[in-house]
Structures are given as structure tokens and as C-alpha cells.
Design an enzyme around this catalytic site. Sequence first.
Site, PDB file in Angstrom:
ATOM      1  N   GLY A  46       0.839  -1.189   0.000  1.00  0.00           N
ATOM      2  CA  GLY A  46       0.000   0.000   0.000  1.00  0.00           C
ATOM      3  C   GLY A  46       0.876   1.241   0.000  1.00  0.00           C
ATOM      4  N   GLN A  51       3.122   9.857   1.356  1.00  0.00           N
ATOM      5  CA  GLN A  51       4.447   9.243   1.517  1.00  0.00           C
ATOM      6  C   GLN A  51       5.415   9.615   0.404  1.00  0.00           C
ATOM      7  OE1 GLN A  51       2.446   5.245   2.211  1.00  0.00           O
ATOM      8  NE2 GLN A  51       4.347   4.985   3.327  1.00  0.00           N
ATOM      9  N   CYS A  91       5.518  -0.310   7.381  1.00  0.00           N
ATOM     10  CA  CYS A  91       5.242   0.866   6.563  1.00  0.00           C
ATOM     11  C   CYS A  91       6.499   1.227   5.784  1.00  0.00           C
ATOM     12  CB  CYS A  91       4.848   2.027   7.478  1.00  0.00           C
ATOM     13  SG  CYS A  91       4.496   3.551   6.596  1.00  0.00           S
ATOM     14  N   HIS A 133      -4.815   1.994   7.380  1.00  0.00           N
ATOM     15  CA  HIS A 133      -3.420   2.455   7.508  1.00  0.00           C
ATOM     16  C   HIS A 133      -3.136   3.576   6.499  1.00  0.00           C
ATOM     17  CE1 HIS A 133       1.077   1.399   7.938  1.00  0.00           C
ATOM     18  NE2 HIS A 133       1.036   2.221   6.906  1.00  0.00           N
ATOM     19  N   GLU A 134      -3.587   3.372   5.243  1.00  0.00           N
ATOM     20  CA  GLU A 134      -3.280   4.359   4.196  1.00  0.00           C
ATOM     21  C   GLU A 134      -4.078   5.648   4.375  1.00  0.00           C
ATOM     22  OE1 GLU A 134      -0.669   3.753   2.696  1.00  0.00           O
ATOM     23  OE2 GLU A 134      -0.582   1.589   2.987  1.00  0.00           O
ATOM     24  N   HIS A 137      -2.438   7.884   6.715  1.00  0.00           N
ATOM     25  CA  HIS A 137      -1.358   8.690   6.118  1.00  0.00           C
ATOM     26  C   HIS A 137      -1.913   9.999   5.557  1.00  0.00           C
ATOM     27  CE1 HIS A 137       2.272   6.297   6.348  1.00  0.00           C
ATOM     28  NE2 HIS A 137       1.707   5.235   5.805  1.00  0.00           N
TER      29      HIS A 137
HETATM   30 NI    NI Z   1       2.434   3.283   5.718  1.00  0.00          NI
END
Ligand code: NI
Length: 167
Positions: A46, A51, A91, A133-134, A137
Site C-alpha cells: 500500500g 508518503q 510501513c 493504515h493508508e 497517512h
Molecule cells: Ni504506511
Amino acid sequence: MALLPILRYPDPRLHTRATPVSLFDAELRQLVADMAETMYEAPGIGLAATQVNVHKRVVIIDISEDRSDLRVFVNPEIIVRSGEQSCEEGCLSVPGVYETVVRAENVTVRAMNERGEAFELEADGLLAVCIQHEIDHLDGKVFIEYLSQLKLGRIKTRLAKKARITA
Ligand code: NI
């Protein structure tokens, strides 16, 4: 296509809150293609635009064994969450760190694809973990921030040492 540099924790840019996408143009599709190439090369399952230092609400996920099931979520929103599961997460922005996080077992996400077509998806298990999780972010949150201050402190020390060695 191009590989994009991935921000590493504790880069403060990882705490930027991403803004919604309003233009579904060639630039967006290029971003998705570049993110996919970057995620597959890393390799990861992912990646959020945050990021790669692009602060737009774009997430990609591929949890398939053979990397053949790319899912694109633009402006994703979790509209239903239920249950609870613990999963060991990692991650690409926190390399070498794996920690257990408790999240919802089932989520329903509403999003658009890179062409601006809306969809809803019900997910459970690993896919549900990845989605949560994404999206974190995009809200400027990194998974290790769910840990206790003590554990987070230890991880920061470890990452700082590693950075000195590799620098
Ligand atoms: Ni991550």
C-alpha cells in the site's frame, strides 16, 4: 513512469493533512502510475500520496500474491467500521519496524477511481487494515503513533541510530 522518493519517519511532511482531489486529469493518472511503480519496486502492499510528498487524497493498495490487483482510492472515506482485529503492520516510511495495531475488522469505504468514478467497497482482514493504515497517512498519521509513548520513544531512538549508520 517514474520512481518517487518515499519520505521516511520522522520527516515532518508525513504529518501533512492531504487535500481532496477535484481534478481527474492526466496529472492524477500519472501520479497513480508513478505511485504504483514505486510501491511495487519497494516492495509494499500500500502507498499513500503523502508518503511521496504529494499532499492529495490518493491511496493505492495491492494485497494480491502476484501483484495483479491494483486498487486506487481517490478521496477515500470510511463510512462504516465494525469489529476489531490486531495485525502486525509495517510501513515503507518506517522501514524495518513491525508493530501490532488494533483496528476495525470490517470497513466500508467510499472513494473514486482515477477516472472520477465513484464506488463503495466492503473490506475485511488485511485489506481493511491496509485501507485504514493508508487513509491515516492522508490525515498525517503514521501507524507507530498508535503505540505507547514508551514504545514510540524506543523506535525513534532505533531509527535515529540506523540513520546515522546509513548516512
Ligand atoms: Ni504506511
